[in-house]
Design a protein around this motif. Structure first.
Motif, mmCIF file in Angstrom:
data_model
loop_
_atom_site.group_PDB
_atom_site.id
_atom_site.type_symbol
_atom_site.label_atom_id
_atom_site.label_comp_id
_atom_site.label_asym_id
_atom_site.label_seq_id
_atom_site.Cartn_x
_atom_site.Cartn_y
_atom_site.Cartn_z
ATOM 1 N N LEU A 22 0.858 -1.186 0.000
ATOM 2 C CA LEU A 22 0.000 0.000 0.000
ATOM 3 C C LEU A 22 0.897 1.239 0.000
ATOM 4 O O LEU A 22 1.845 1.313 0.784
ATOM 5 C CB LEU A 22 -0.908 0.005 1.227
ATOM 6 N N SER A 23 0.591 2.180 -0.883
ATOM 7 C CA SER A 23 1.389 3.400 -0.967
ATOM 8 C C SER A 23 0.458 4.602 -1.027
ATOM 9 O O SER A 23 -0.374 4.708 -1.937
ATOM 10 C CB SER A 23 2.292 3.363 -2.204
ATOM 11 N N LEU A 24 0.602 5.498 -0.061
ATOM 12 C CA LEU A 24 -0.213 6.704 -0.012
ATOM 13 C C LEU A 24 0.506 7.863 -0.699
ATOM 14 O O LEU A 24 1.738 7.961 -0.639
ATOM 15 C CB LEU A 24 -0.509 7.093 1.437
ATOM 16 N N PRO A 25 -0.231 8.755 -1.343
ATOM 17 C CA PRO A 25 0.387 9.967 -1.900
ATOM 18 C C PRO A 25 0.791 10.899 -0.753
ATOM 19 O O PRO A 25 0.368 10.698 0.390
ATOM 20 C CB PRO A 25 -0.735 10.560 -2.753
ATOM 21 N N PRO A 26 1.589 11.914 -1.033
ATOM 22 C CA PRO A 26 1.945 12.865 0.031
ATOM 23 C C PRO A 26 0.698 13.475 0.666
ATOM 24 O O PRO A 26 -0.289 13.755 -0.021
ATOM 25 C CB PRO A 26 2.767 13.923 -0.711
ATOM 26 N N TYR A 27 0.739 13.660 1.967
ATOM 27 C CA TYR A 27 -0.409 14.206 2.688
ATOM 28 C C TYR A 27 0.090 15.090 3.824
ATOM 29 O O TYR A 27 1.253 15.014 4.249
ATOM 30 C CB TYR A 27 -1.294 13.083 3.236
ATOM 31 N N SER A 28 -0.792 15.924 4.307
ATOM 32 C CA SER A 28 -0.489 16.764 5.454
ATOM 33 C C SER A 28 -1.372 16.349 6.619
ATOM 34 O O SER A 28 -2.450 15.789 6.424
ATOM 35 C CB SER A 28 -0.717 18.253 5.125
ATOM 36 N N GLY A 29 -0.923 16.612 7.822
ATOM 37 C CA GLY A 29 -1.691 16.198 8.990
ATOM 38 C C GLY A 29 -1.380 14.768 9.374
ATOM 39 O O GLY A 29 -0.381 14.178 8.956
ATOM 40 N N GLY A 30 -2.265 14.177 10.163
ATOM 41 C CA GLY A 30 -2.053 12.822 10.663
ATOM 42 C C GLY A 30 -2.582 11.768 9.714
ATOM 43 O O GLY A 30 -3.407 12.030 8.827
ATOM 44 N N ILE A 31 -2.102 10.519 9.915
ATOM 45 C CA ILE A 31 -2.531 9.414 9.068
ATOM 46 C C ILE A 31 -4.009 9.100 9.255
ATOM 47 O O ILE A 31 -4.684 8.628 8.332
ATOM 48 C CB ILE A 31 -1.667 8.151 9.352
ATOM 49 N N SER A 32 -4.541 9.406 10.443
ATOM 50 C CA SER A 32 -5.957 9.120 10.696
ATOM 51 C C SER A 32 -6.868 9.957 9.811
ATOM 52 O O SER A 32 -8.002 9.572 9.521
ATOM 53 C CB SER A 32 -6.288 9.373 12.178
ATOM 54 N N GLY A 33 -6.391 11.111 9.361
ATOM 55 C CA GLY A 33 -7.165 11.938 8.458
ATOM 56 C C GLY A 33 -6.887 11.626 7.000
ATOM 57 O O GLY A 33 -7.754 11.817 6.131
ATOM 58 N N ALA A 34 -5.697 11.118 6.730
ATOM 59 C CA ALA A 34 -5.323 10.829 5.343
ATOM 60 C C ALA A 34 -5.953 9.537 4.828
ATOM 61 O O ALA A 34 -6.311 9.441 3.649
ATOM 62 C CB ALA A 34 -3.802 10.753 5.231
ATOM 63 N N LEU A 35 -6.079 8.530 5.694
ATOM 64 C CA LEU A 35 -6.593 7.236 5.241
ATOM 65 C C LEU A 35 -8.034 7.294 4.719
ATOM 66 O O LEU A 35 -8.332 6.704 3.673
ATOM 67 C CB LEU A 35 -6.474 6.199 6.364
ATOM 68 N N PRO A 36 -8.960 7.973 5.400
ATOM 69 C CA PRO A 36 -10.320 8.021 4.851
ATOM 70 C C PRO A 36 -10.383 8.679 3.475
ATOM 71 O O PRO A 36 -11.166 8.249 2.616
ATOM 72 C CB PRO A 36 -11.080 8.850 5.895
ATOM 73 N N VAL A 37 -9.561 9.700 3.249
ATOM 74 C CA VAL A 37 -9.537 10.359 1.943
ATOM 75 C C VAL A 37 -8.995 9.400 0.886
ATOM 76 O O VAL A 37 -9.542 9.275 -0.210
ATOM 77 C CB VAL A 37 -8.677 11.638 2.014
ATOM 78 N N PHE A 38 -7.921 8.716 1.225
ATOM 79 C CA PHE A 38 -7.328 7.762 0.298
ATOM 80 C C PHE A 38 -8.291 6.613 -0.003
ATOM 81 O O PHE A 38 -8.357 6.124 -1.136
ATOM 82 C CB PHE A 38 -6.036 7.206 0.894
ATOM 83 N N ALA A 39 -9.052 6.168 1.005
ATOM 84 C CA ALA A 39 -9.940 5.015 0.855
ATOM 85 C C ALA A 39 -11.023 5.252 -0.183
ATOM 86 O O ALA A 39 -11.510 4.300 -0.811
ATOM 87 C CB ALA A 39 -10.576 4.663 2.198
#
Length: 216
Positions: free
Chosen positions: A102-119
């Motif tokens: 699994l590879s996420l694009p660059p994000y700001s803030g915490g992972i808890s906020g980035a994962l729902p957007v990525f999902a």
């Protein structure tokens, strides 16, 4: 080897009591008894090995490992790390546990906020991967204490309805972008205790690999 000395009041031993009958037994019968005893020992060893956990360990940029039982290694999907499954007598899939990169694009803030957007976008890959994909929900979850995000769905695999639970998980480090997707499938008829995707890996053979999953 000399026998261990024994006080007369504690004898005779069972071996001494049975020895005359053993010697009087016909040779074919003795070999049959010996063969049965050997088979019994082999069966006990095989049972112990069956009940013992198997382990998988992955190195590389995202090292991880987990334990499992009652599942068997098979070929993962192209690009996947590992897949373990259980099948019914007719060969159709009953349980599946697959770990993919699994590879996420660059994000700001915490992972808890980035994962729902990525999902949101990631769910579209599941729709393309599984026939009859039907979303059933999503939200935060944990795997062996590590916070993650799950996507719940139903689909058809090998002509049968399956409940799916996909857990997106990353090592608990600030700014991390590389992790894993744990894709779990359970037949809708596999167990009475599992009646929805939410309950996948809450019991049964998929519970152990998820509960023991650890980033190295």
């Amino acid at each position: 080897m000399a026998a261990v000395p024994m006080k007369p009041e504690y004898g005779p031993t069972l071996g001494r009591l049975l020895e005359p009958r053993w010697r009087a037994t016909a040779a074919p019968l003795r070999w049959l008894v010996i063969g049965f005893a050997v088979a019994l020992v082999i069966g006990a060893v095989a049972l112990a090995l069956t009940l013992e956990d198997a382990h998988y360990s992955q190195g590389g940029s995202v090292p991880f490992g987990f334990a499992y039982r009652g599942l068997y290694r098979t070929q993962p999907e192209p690009g996947g790390y590992v897949r373990i499954v259980a099948r019914d007598g007719d060969g159709r899939l009953r349980y599946s546990y697959e770990v993919d990169p699994l590879s996420l694009p660059p994000y700001s803030g915490g992972i808890s906020g980035a994962l729902p957007v990525f999902a949101t976008g990631y769910a579209r890959t599941l729709a393309a991967r599984f026939h009859g994909y039907s979303p059933r929900g999503e939200g935060k979850t944990r795997a062996n204490g590590v916070p993650g995000y799950q996507i719940l769905f139903a689909a058809r695999v090998d002509g049968r309805e399956m409940y799916g639970r996909d857990v997106l998980l990353l090592p608990p480090r600030e700014g991390v972008r590389q992790g894993v997707s744990i894709v779990m499938l359970t037949s809708a008829t596999a167990a009475r205790s599992i009646s929805s995707p939410m309950e996948v890996a809450s019991t049964g053979v998929l519970l152990r690999p998820l509960k023991t999953f650890t980033f190295r």
